[in-house]
Design a protein around this motif. Structure first.
Motif, short mmCIF file in Angstrom:
data_model
loop_
_atom_site.label_atom_id
_atom_site.label_comp_id
_atom_site.label_asym_id
_atom_site.label_seq_id
_atom_site.Cartn_x
_atom_site.Cartn_y
_atom_site.Cartn_z
N THR A 113 0.84 -1.20 0.00
CA THR A 113 0.00 0.00 0.00
C THR A 113 0.87 1.25 0.00
O THR A 113 0.63 2.20 -0.76
N LYS A 114 1.88 1.25 0.86
CA LYS A 114 2.79 2.41 0.92
C LYS A 114 3.53 2.59 -0.41
O LYS A 114 3.72 3.71 -0.88
N CYS A 115 3.94 1.49 -1.01
CA CYS A 115 4.63 1.56 -2.31
C CYS A 115 3.71 2.12 -3.38
O CYS A 115 4.13 2.94 -4.22
N SER A 169 2.56 9.26 -5.84
CA SER A 169 3.19 10.54 -5.52
C SER A 169 4.30 10.87 -6.52
O SER A 169 4.43 12.01 -6.98
N VAL A 170 5.11 9.86 -6.85
CA VAL A 170 6.19 10.07 -7.81
C VAL A 170 5.62 10.43 -9.18
O VAL A 170 6.10 11.35 -9.85
N THR A 171 4.57 9.74 -9.59
CA THR A 171 3.93 10.03 -10.88
C THR A 171 3.39 11.46 -10.90
O THR A 171 3.56 12.19 -11.89
N SER A 186 4.62 14.62 -13.21
CA SER A 186 3.68 15.42 -14.00
C SER A 186 3.86 16.90 -13.69
O SER A 186 3.87 17.74 -14.60
N GLU A 187 4.00 17.22 -12.41
CA GLU A 187 4.20 18.62 -12.02
C GLU A 187 5.52 19.16 -12.57
O GLU A 187 5.59 20.31 -13.03
#
Length: 104
Positions: free
Chosen positions: A17-19, A25-27, A31-32
């Protein structure tokens, strides 16, 4: 062993779940970052356009300033010539009056 297996299984599930959350979050961060890169590129292009426009306006201003100085100089010369003509005209009028008086 079963209890230990269940605990390890629970921990594995939590780690998965954390992964998943980390991957999301990384994705999102990627994108940002892409959006920021795009904005920086646009800003760079806008700055280049501004500098180009500014340089063009500055060149036109300098050209107009030179032309104004030349016109101002020409006007000064013409005013000097006009003053000379006025003086010559006044002398001619005076001579004509003298000749007219002599003829009378």
């Amino acid at each position: 062993l079963i209890k230990e297996y269940e605990q390890l299984s629970e921990k594995l599930s939590q780690m998965e779940t954390k992964c998943d959350e980390y991957a999301k979050s990384v994705t999102q961060s990627q994108s940002e970052i892409s959006e920021l890169k795009s904005q920086l590129k646009t800003l760079g292009e806008s700055e280049a356009d501004f500098k180009s426009g500014y340089n063009e306006i500055r060149e036109k201003y300098e050209s107009l300033s030179k032309e104004y100085a030349e016109v101002k100089n020409d006007v000064g010369e013409k005013e000097d010539q006009l003053e000379e003509f006025r003086e010559m005209n006044a002398k001619l009028v005076e001579k004509i009056e003298q000749i007219s008086q002599q003829l009378e």
